[in-house]
Design an enzyme around this catalytic site. Structure first.
Site, mmCIF file in Angstrom:
data_model
loop_
_atom_site.group_PDB
_atom_site.id
_atom_site.type_symbol
_atom_site.label_atom_id
_atom_site.label_comp_id
_atom_site.label_asym_id
_atom_site.label_seq_id
_atom_site.Cartn_x
_atom_site.Cartn_y
_atom_site.Cartn_z
ATOM 1 N N ASP A 40 0.850 -1.189 0.000
ATOM 2 C CA ASP A 40 0.000 0.000 0.000
ATOM 3 C C ASP A 40 0.888 1.243 0.000
ATOM 4 O O ASP A 40 2.096 1.165 0.196
ATOM 5 C CB ASP A 40 -0.981 -0.012 1.169
ATOM 6 N N ASP A 52 -7.983 -7.379 0.970
ATOM 7 C CA ASP A 52 -7.003 -7.537 2.047
ATOM 8 C C ASP A 52 -7.610 -7.025 3.333
ATOM 9 O O ASP A 52 -8.521 -6.194 3.317
ATOM 10 C CB ASP A 52 -5.726 -6.739 1.754
ATOM 11 N N CYS A 73 -12.630 -28.795 8.363
ATOM 12 C CA CYS A 73 -11.549 -27.893 7.985
ATOM 13 C C CYS A 73 -10.237 -28.673 7.924
ATOM 14 O O CYS A 73 -9.920 -29.454 8.829
ATOM 15 C CB CYS A 73 -11.442 -26.742 8.983
ATOM 16 N N CYS A 111 -7.151 -27.290 7.797
ATOM 17 C CA CYS A 111 -5.979 -26.521 8.213
ATOM 18 C C CYS A 111 -5.173 -27.302 9.251
ATOM 19 O O CYS A 111 -5.664 -28.254 9.866
ATOM 20 C CB CYS A 111 -6.394 -25.156 8.768
ATOM 21 N N CYS A 145 -6.912 -27.407 12.809
ATOM 22 C CA CYS A 145 -8.090 -28.271 12.943
ATOM 23 C C CYS A 145 -7.759 -29.755 12.811
ATOM 24 O O CYS A 145 -8.478 -30.602 13.348
ATOM 25 C CB CYS A 145 -9.161 -27.874 11.916
ATOM 26 N N HIS A 191 -5.625 -20.990 11.445
ATOM 27 C CA HIS A 191 -6.979 -21.400 11.062
ATOM 28 C C HIS A 191 -7.724 -20.276 10.346
ATOM 29 O O HIS A 191 -8.338 -20.500 9.292
ATOM 30 C CB HIS A 191 -7.785 -21.834 12.283
#
Length: 369
Positions: free
Chosen positions: A93, A266, A304, A306, A309, A335
């Protein structure tokens, strides 16, 4: 142009788009969520973990890196990619939003913005030229034009003059941009006024930017107003360039943004709320400090995939928070980021399969803001 957008599929009912974004560090699938690495790091996770969970582009903050450690040092390190060991896409940015949020600590002039460093109170200055030079030091794939972010609420005269200044600054950014191996996005402003949004979109679209960002939304206005301004604005943006809605990262806003033709998002939201004990799931959010999870052996969200998890229970994560263990921040951050990245992949597939409207309706019916 070194940044190119390729449209793959479009939902005819809403305008949701699936595409490919070609950059100097790879080709990435849209719509996408970009994790925020404010100070050349996404808090508590490594670049390798980000890559494993499917992150494609991350955002870093010019304002913070300008102040510490300094963009010249990062240039000496070979640029942000080498400095932080992340070799996929990086968007930086411009620093505009941060300096404009400083309130009494900054002064806006036509030349640029004078402000004091939050680190030591020293006098600092950012302008279109300084911001673009700093971003070229950083070596990001996508630099952002330096704009003036209009607060909410703002009266019409202020928004009018500010939007005109953003256009003038955009022209200066283009002149200052010298790295032909890197791209730059323009930013549409206009506050909550449709005529100003239209004017800004048409003026910025007429300039040779590689993509288009929509700024000045998600700054405190009601969601319905944000969606109204977003839907009105995107109709004036080029169809052959990526569209980026800045600072948005809750699932409801992501799905509604995609429904209005946005490709990139974002937000610090998933990492910030993780540090406060909040896990993101399809039904809303879970406060992992809550006693009801004390003996809950289930993962944060059933199904999930991830790392968190597939290895840990709600009960264990609650124990970490109650014990003030730093691992709690890491596990829930992993997560939350995985959740949003997978959520965007699922939306993309729904667009390609032609059932985005059903996906959107089903999600919103079960999501509690």
């Amino acid at each position: 142009m070194v940044i190119n957008y390729e449209l793959i599929a479009e939902d005819k009912k809403t305008g949701a788009r699936a595409g490919l974004l070609h950059t100097p560090h790879g080709t990435f699938k849209t719509p996408m969520f970009m994790p925020v690495g404010t100070q050349a790091t996404v808090k508590t996770v490594t670049p390798e973990e980000l890559e494993d969970m499917g992150a494609q582009i991350i955002l870093s903050n010019t304002y913070h890196l300008f102040l510490r450690p300094g963009t010249e040092l990062i240039r000496e390190a070979g640029g942000l990619h080498d400095f932080m060991n992340w070799h996929k896409g990086i968007l930086t940015d411009s620093g505009g939003f941060q300096v404009f949020s400083l309130g009494a600590m900054r002064k806006i002039t036509e030349e640029g913005v004078h402000f004091r460093s939050f680190l030591d109170g020293s006098k600092q200055f950012l302008s279109p030229e300084v911001s673009i030079h700093a971003q070229e030091d950083l070596g990001s794939d996508i630099a952002m034009a330096f704009d003036e972010c209009i607060p909410y609420p703002a009266d019409y005269d202020y928004a009018d003059h500010s939007t005109a200044r953003t256009t003038r600054w955009a022209e200066r950014c283009i002149k200052a941009h010298t790295r032909t191996d890197r791209g730059m996005f323009g930013i549409v402003q206009g506050g909550m006024y449709k005529d100003l949004r239209k004017r800004s979109a048409e003026e910025i679209s007429a300039m040779p930017f590689d993509g288009m960002a929509i700024g000045g939304l998600s700054v405190g206005e009601p969601h319905d107003l944000m969606y109204e301004m977003l839907e009105y604005t995107t109709q004036f943006l080029p169809v052959n360039k990526a569209r980026y809605l800045m600072g948005v990262g809750t699932p409801d806003c992501l799905v509604e943004g995609v429904a209005r033709g946005v490709d990139m998002f974002d937000c610090v939201f998933p990492t910030r709320v993780a540090r406060n004990g909040m896990a993101m799931v399809h039904s809303g959010r879970m406060n992992m400090k809550n006693k009801k999870y004390e003996k809950d052996w289930a993962p944060l969200e059933e199904g999930c995939q991830c790392y968190t998890c597939t290895h840990y229970s709600r009960a264990y994560i609650r124990h970490l928070y109650k014990s003030e263990e730093l691992l709690a921040f890491r596990l829930v951050t992993i997560h939350n980021l995985y959740f949003l990245l997978q959520f965007m992949r699922d939306m993309r597939q729904a667009i390609i399969d032609g059932n985005f409207t059903e996906f959107r309706e089903n999600f919103m019916a079960n999501y509690k803001r």
